[in-house]
Design a protein around this motif. Structure first.
Motif, PDB file in Angstrom:
ATOM      1  N   LEU A 511       0.825  -1.192   0.000  1.00 49.33           N
ATOM      2  CA  LEU A 511       0.000   0.000   0.000  1.00 49.33           C
ATOM      3  C   LEU A 511       0.868   1.254   0.000  1.00 49.33           C
ATOM      4  O   LEU A 511       1.788   1.374   0.816  1.00 49.33           O
ATOM      5  CB  LEU A 511      -0.904   0.023   1.224  1.00 49.33           C
ATOM      6  CG  LEU A 511      -1.926  -1.109   1.345  1.00 49.33           C
ATOM      7  CD1 LEU A 511      -2.516  -1.136   2.753  1.00 49.33           C
ATOM      8  CD2 LEU A 511      -3.025  -0.945   0.304  1.00 49.33           C
ATOM      9  N   GLU A 512       0.584   2.167  -0.913  1.00 47.16           N
ATOM     10  CA  GLU A 512       1.179   3.501  -0.896  1.00 47.16           C
ATOM     11  C   GLU A 512       0.039   4.475  -0.669  1.00 47.16           C
ATOM     12  O   GLU A 512      -0.667   4.864  -1.596  1.00 47.16           O
ATOM     13  CB  GLU A 512       1.903   3.794  -2.215  1.00 47.16           C
ATOM     14  CG  GLU A 512       3.083   2.874  -2.488  1.00 47.16           C
ATOM     15  CD  GLU A 512       3.635   3.028  -3.894  1.00 47.16           C
ATOM     16  OE1 GLU A 512       3.535   4.152  -4.456  1.00 47.16           O
ATOM     17  OE2 GLU A 512       4.140   2.041  -4.443  1.00 47.16           O
ATOM     18  N   THR A 513      -0.163   4.845   0.590  1.00 51.54           N
ATOM     19  CA  THR A 513      -1.342   5.629   0.967  1.00 51.54           C
ATOM     20  C   THR A 513      -0.956   6.774   1.894  1.00 51.54           C
ATOM     21  O   THR A 513       0.104   6.768   2.513  1.00 51.54           O
ATOM     22  CB  THR A 513      -2.386   4.738   1.680  1.00 51.54           C
ATOM     23  OG1 THR A 513      -1.892   4.371   2.969  1.00 51.54           O
ATOM     24  CG2 THR A 513      -2.688   3.487   0.870  1.00 51.54           C
ATOM     25  N   GLU A 530       2.430  -1.778   4.480  1.00 52.56           N
ATOM     26  CA  GLU A 530       2.098  -0.346   4.374  1.00 52.56           C
ATOM     27  C   GLU A 530       3.396   0.411   4.138  1.00 52.56           C
ATOM     28  O   GLU A 530       4.246   0.518   5.013  1.00 52.56           O
ATOM     29  CB  GLU A 530       1.414   0.145   5.643  1.00 52.56           C
ATOM     30  CG  GLU A 530       1.112   1.646   5.658  1.00 52.56           C
ATOM     31  CD  GLU A 530       0.270   2.120   4.492  1.00 52.56           C
ATOM     32  OE1 GLU A 530       0.872   2.685   3.548  1.00 52.56           O
ATOM     33  OE2 GLU A 530      -0.956   1.937   4.520  1.00 52.56           O
ATOM     34  N   TRP A 532       3.318   3.677   2.895  1.00 53.23           N
ATOM     35  CA  TRP A 532       3.030   5.105   2.953  1.00 53.23           C
ATOM     36  C   TRP A 532       3.412   5.781   1.630  1.00 53.23           C
ATOM     37  O   TRP A 532       3.351   5.157   0.581  1.00 53.23           O
ATOM     38  CB  TRP A 532       3.755   5.756   4.137  1.00 53.23           C
ATOM     39  CG  TRP A 532       3.673   5.003   5.425  1.00 53.23           C
ATOM     40  CD1 TRP A 532       4.655   4.259   6.005  1.00 53.23           C
ATOM     41  CD2 TRP A 532       2.530   4.876   6.297  1.00 53.23           C
ATOM     42  NE1 TRP A 532       4.215   3.694   7.168  1.00 53.23           N
ATOM     43  CE2 TRP A 532       2.922   4.058   7.388  1.00 53.23           C
ATOM     44  CE3 TRP A 532       1.230   5.393   6.276  1.00 53.23           C
ATOM     45  CZ2 TRP A 532       2.057   3.738   8.416  1.00 53.23           C
ATOM     46  CZ3 TRP A 532       0.371   5.078   7.310  1.00 53.23           C
ATOM     47  CH2 TRP A 532       0.785   4.262   8.354  1.00 53.23           C
ATOM     48  N   LEU A 556       2.636   1.203  13.357  1.00 52.28           N
ATOM     49  CA  LEU A 556       1.620   2.175  12.968  1.00 52.28           C
ATOM     50  C   LEU A 556       1.556   3.347  13.943  1.00 52.28           C
ATOM     51  O   LEU A 556       1.319   3.144  15.143  1.00 52.28           O
ATOM     52  CB  LEU A 556       0.241   1.523  12.885  1.00 52.28           C
ATOM     53  CG  LEU A 556       0.022   0.499  11.776  1.00 52.28           C
ATOM     54  CD1 LEU A 556      -1.411  -0.042  11.856  1.00 52.28           C
ATOM     55  CD2 LEU A 556       0.271   1.110  10.396  1.00 52.28           C
ATOM     56  N   PHE A 560      -5.844   1.884  12.069  1.00 55.06           N
ATOM     57  CA  PHE A 560      -6.553   1.531  10.837  1.00 55.06           C
ATOM     58  C   PHE A 560      -7.926   0.974  11.218  1.00 55.06           C
ATOM     59  O   PHE A 560      -8.004  -0.111  11.800  1.00 55.06           O
ATOM     60  CB  PHE A 560      -5.780   0.494  10.027  1.00 55.06           C
ATOM     61  CG  PHE A 560      -4.697   1.052   9.151  1.00 55.06           C
ATOM     62  CD1 PHE A 560      -3.802   1.998   9.625  1.00 55.06           C
ATOM     63  CD2 PHE A 560      -4.568   0.623   7.833  1.00 55.06           C
ATOM     64  CE1 PHE A 560      -2.798   2.515   8.819  1.00 55.06           C
ATOM     65  CE2 PHE A 560      -3.568   1.136   7.009  1.00 55.06           C
ATOM     66  CZ  PHE A 560      -2.681   2.079   7.502  1.00 55.06           C
TER      67      PHE A 560
END
Length: 749
Positions: A511-513, A530, A532, A556, A560
């Motif tokens: 995930l690139e969020t 994750e 980022w 984290l 989430f």
């Protein structure tokens, strides 16, 4: 303001370093340095004319200020002329926390090193990582002739959909304040000024220019203001930037309670308060409330601190002494950080971009979080056939939009202008040229690695079936000026992930969020990472994690949720009003200016129970809790002991019981026994261990986290009695508990 009772100051402790700034001796040295800087500033101001003073308390916005100065205007965030006859330096200001910004390439061809997002740095739980990143980008700012960097965002994450969550440092005040302080100190090690921002409660982007953030005094002190307080103590920034929004009815940049009662009287802050760009609404009220400088004056409705301020001083509405104070605070910030005596160079200096890239890569590696890894799917040891799918992983890695956007070394292989929206004038969907696909192929030369675009779902399924492992890259873009309207992945990526997982049970998702996203496919996918927005060396960092060259160690800094309904607010407050107004404006373009969003309240019902505290209070189980993060090895805790009295100290063993070297983040959560208050993070320690190695760790709890704020004192009050302590892997872990008895104590605000 009524005279306040004062209480004995208890040294503030985080981890094993006690007292703001590192101990009583260091605090005394800092106070002495600040006093000397202020005395010097007062002597300089005494030689100024009123016109010279006025000139220093409002600054230009270079893109709109052509012809307003005889000095060179570098296209950037801000410009304040100096006073050569008195040695007052010219000040040039640049955005932001992730590197020297050049959002829409105002400076053609100018690149800089791009750090990972703030959340990625916070996920390292490592102040040394934050400081190294700050020192690196601060050096580039100076080399590019800037001496003020508008970095140091510490607004707490109250809502998972905030468009600027990626810039900030998560939901916990101790973590955010500690990491921000280290980052600020790193920037200022280059003898330039760093700001801390946005003071305060700039917690959403929808209606950010008009919303009224509402919260009680005690809750505000225990949450957002505590993060700012810790950041200021540890980083000692030359400037504080006030926010756009209102707080309890008053604009942040004319809020006397925040700018004077809290910042000046309670925290004894001596630097200057600058406005955010376009955040000033008055002359007399703002000046008398504690605003010292109007930034980017062309973005305000009028120039409030130019001729109107001069007229206010002439009439006595603003005293000459207050004007002097504004300038003294400005010069104090410049002097104390070294920016006054070490002016920015007159020509651009050479930058070692190769060395700086390593700093960015190390930060990305330390902040990437392994969320799930069933069956040890990762790392990719011995895998021969890999299908890489989606997320433009063949081209680069995503970055967040807005004032923090860096045009990184290597360029932007993908850059998509926005056709509409609040961010369209200064943000683009931009990728850094760091391809995870290319990095994986370089790291695994003997593996067959295929690539399929996210739009080719059938091709993705076929490639996944024919591979040993499928890796799906999924992206969610976020930006300043607008919030994420949904926590679901955009562009039908949830359906893509589900389809690939059905075709290949051994599927990992990267995930690139900009923050949390929903994962309706989570039960189908054995591994989730994750990453980022991982910065300009993100591709290499992701490849290092996937292949096992780097053992993941991120945790984290933000919860989430399983669903939006678990958060205090399920969607951005005011979004319905904004959408309605935008629809009316689109239907009546000739009258578009008539459709302006009016001020509206945002009630922070969670109070100080931000993030993981809200989940514990409401007994909600999130998808992944704050502090969660897996490794390719295993860490265990034991032999825990807690000592009470005047402070709380916790000692315990951390053991690497697995087969790889790795770093663990041990977390200490505390609450008073018998209280219905959720547990709070009171300390943490990142520990590097070899296989089989054990280290004894001692954590001294931050006393203000143990306390409750009492506005009637005013100050902090630690209730005497028994306290429950969890030595934990994350905010939901209660497997190892100890107790200690604390003496009653009070502390100043």
């Amino acid at each position: 303001m009524a005279k306040k009772l004062r209480f004995a100051l208890v040294a503030s402790c985080a981890l094993t370093v006690c007292a703001p700034g590192g101990g009583a001796a260091q605090t005394a040295a800092n106070t002495s340095a600040t006093t000397q800087a202020r005395s010097r500033a007062e002597a300089i101001v005494a030689k100024m004319t009123r016109d010279e003073k006025i000139a220093l308390v409002h600054g230009l916005f270079p893109p709109m200020a052509e012809g307003k100065t005889d000095n060179e205007l570098i296209p950037s965030a801000g410009h304040i002329d100096g006073i050569p006859r008195l040695g007052v330096p010219l000040v040039r200001e640049t955005d932001a926390s992730l590197g020297v910004a050049n959002q829409v390439e105002q400076r053609k061809g100018d690149v800089a090193t791009a750090l990972p997002s703030g959340l990625a740095t916070a996920a390292s739980f490592d102040p040394d990582i934050a400081r190294a990143g700050g020192a690196m980008i601060g050096s580039e700012a100076r080399a590019k002739r800037f001496n003020v960097m508008l970095g140091g965002g510490v607004n707490l994450t109250r809502d998972p959909w905030n468009g600027r969550n990626f810039e900030y440092l998560g939901e916990d005040p101790l973590l955010a304040g500690t990491m921000a302080g280290a980052h600020i100190a790193g920037i200022q090690s280059n003898r330039i000024v760093s700001t801390v921002k946005h003071f305060a409660l700039n917690s959403q982007e929808t209606g950010r220019m008009v919303l009224d953030a509402r919260i009680g005094e005690d809750a505000l002190r225990e949450s957002d203001l505590l993060a700012f307080q810790i950041a200021i103590e540890k980083g000692r920034p030359g400037s504080v930037m006030c926010a756009y929004n209102k707080i309890n009815g008053d604009w942040a940049c004319e809020n006397a309670h925040l700018l004077t009662d809290v910042l000046r009287d309670d925290w004894d802050y001596r630097g200057w308060v600058m406005s955010d760009w376009g955040a000033v609404h008055s002359t007399v009220k703002a000046a008398n409330a504690g605003l010292d400088q109007e930034s980017g004056q062309e973005l305000d409705k009028r120039i409030y601190f130019g001729p109107p301020l001069e007229q206010a001083v002439e009439s006595g509405a603003v005293s000459e002494a207050r004007l002097d104070q504004m300038v003294v605070r400005y010069l104090t910030g410049l002097i104390e950080t070294g920016a006054y005596d070490t002016p920015a160079p007159k020509t651009a200096q050479k930058i070692d971009y190769a060395a700086h890239a390593k700093v960015a890569e190390r930060a990305a590696e330390a902040g990437i979080v392994l969320l799930k890894n069933i069956g040890d799917l990762l790392p990719l040891d011995g895998v021969r056939k890999i299908a890489v799918i989606g997320g433009h992983a063949d081209k680069g890695v995503l970055s967040g939009g807005g004032s923090s956007q860096v045009r990184s070394v290597g360029g932007a292989p993908i850059e998509i202008p926005l056709a509409s929206g609040a961010a369209s004038s200064f943000a683009r969907i931009t990728y850094h040229a760091s391809s995870p696909l290319r990095a994986l192929r370089q790291a695994m030369p003997n593996a067959q690695i295929t690539w399929v675009d996210q739009q080719d779902v059938e091709g993705a399924k076929k490639a996944a079936r024919e591979a040993d492992v499928a890796i799906v890259f999924a992206v969610q873009w976020a930006t300043e000026a607008q919030d994420v309207e949904s926590l679901s992945l955009p562009y039908h990526q949830d359906a893509l992930i589900s389809a690939v997982a059905e075709a290949q049970p051994k599927t990992a998702v990267v995930l690139e969020t900009g923050g949390p996203v929903l994962m309706p496919w989570i039960e189908k996918v054995p591994a989730v990472v994750e990453a980022w927005y991982p910065g300009q060396r993100g591709g290499q960092a992701i490849a290092g994690i996937l292949t096992g060259r780097v053992n993941p160690s991120g945790h984290l800094p933000i919860t989430f949720p399983k669903s939006p309904s678990q958060a205090p607010r399920p969607e951005p407050v005011g979004l319905d009003r904004l959408n309605s107004l935008e629809a009316q404006a689109a239907a009546n373009p000739a009258d578009a200016s008539d459709y302006q969003l009016q001020s509206f309240p945002v009630d922070y019902v969670e109070g100080s129970d931000v993030g993981y505290r809200w989940y514990e209070k409401t007994e909600a189980t999130p998808l992944f809790p704050f502090g969660h993060g897996l490794s390719y090895t295993r860490f265990t805790y034991g032999d825990a002991k807690a000592m009470g009295g005047k402070s709380l100290t916790v000692s315990f063993d951390v053991t690497n019981s697995g087969g790889r070297a790795g770093a663990d983040v041990a977390q200490v959560y505390v609450k008073r026994a018998g209280s219905d208050m959720p547990m709070r993070l009171a300390g943490f320690r990142r520990v590097m261990l070899k296989p089989g190695e054990t280290k004894r760790v001692t954590v001294t709890a931050e006393p203000r986290v143990l306390a409750e704020y009492d506005h009637n004192m005013p100050g902090w009050r630690i209730a005497g009695g028994d306290y429950r302590v969890a030595i934990a892997h994350d905010a939901a872990d209660r497997d190892l508990m100890v107790e200690a008895t604390l003496d009653p104590m009070t502390m100043k605000p």
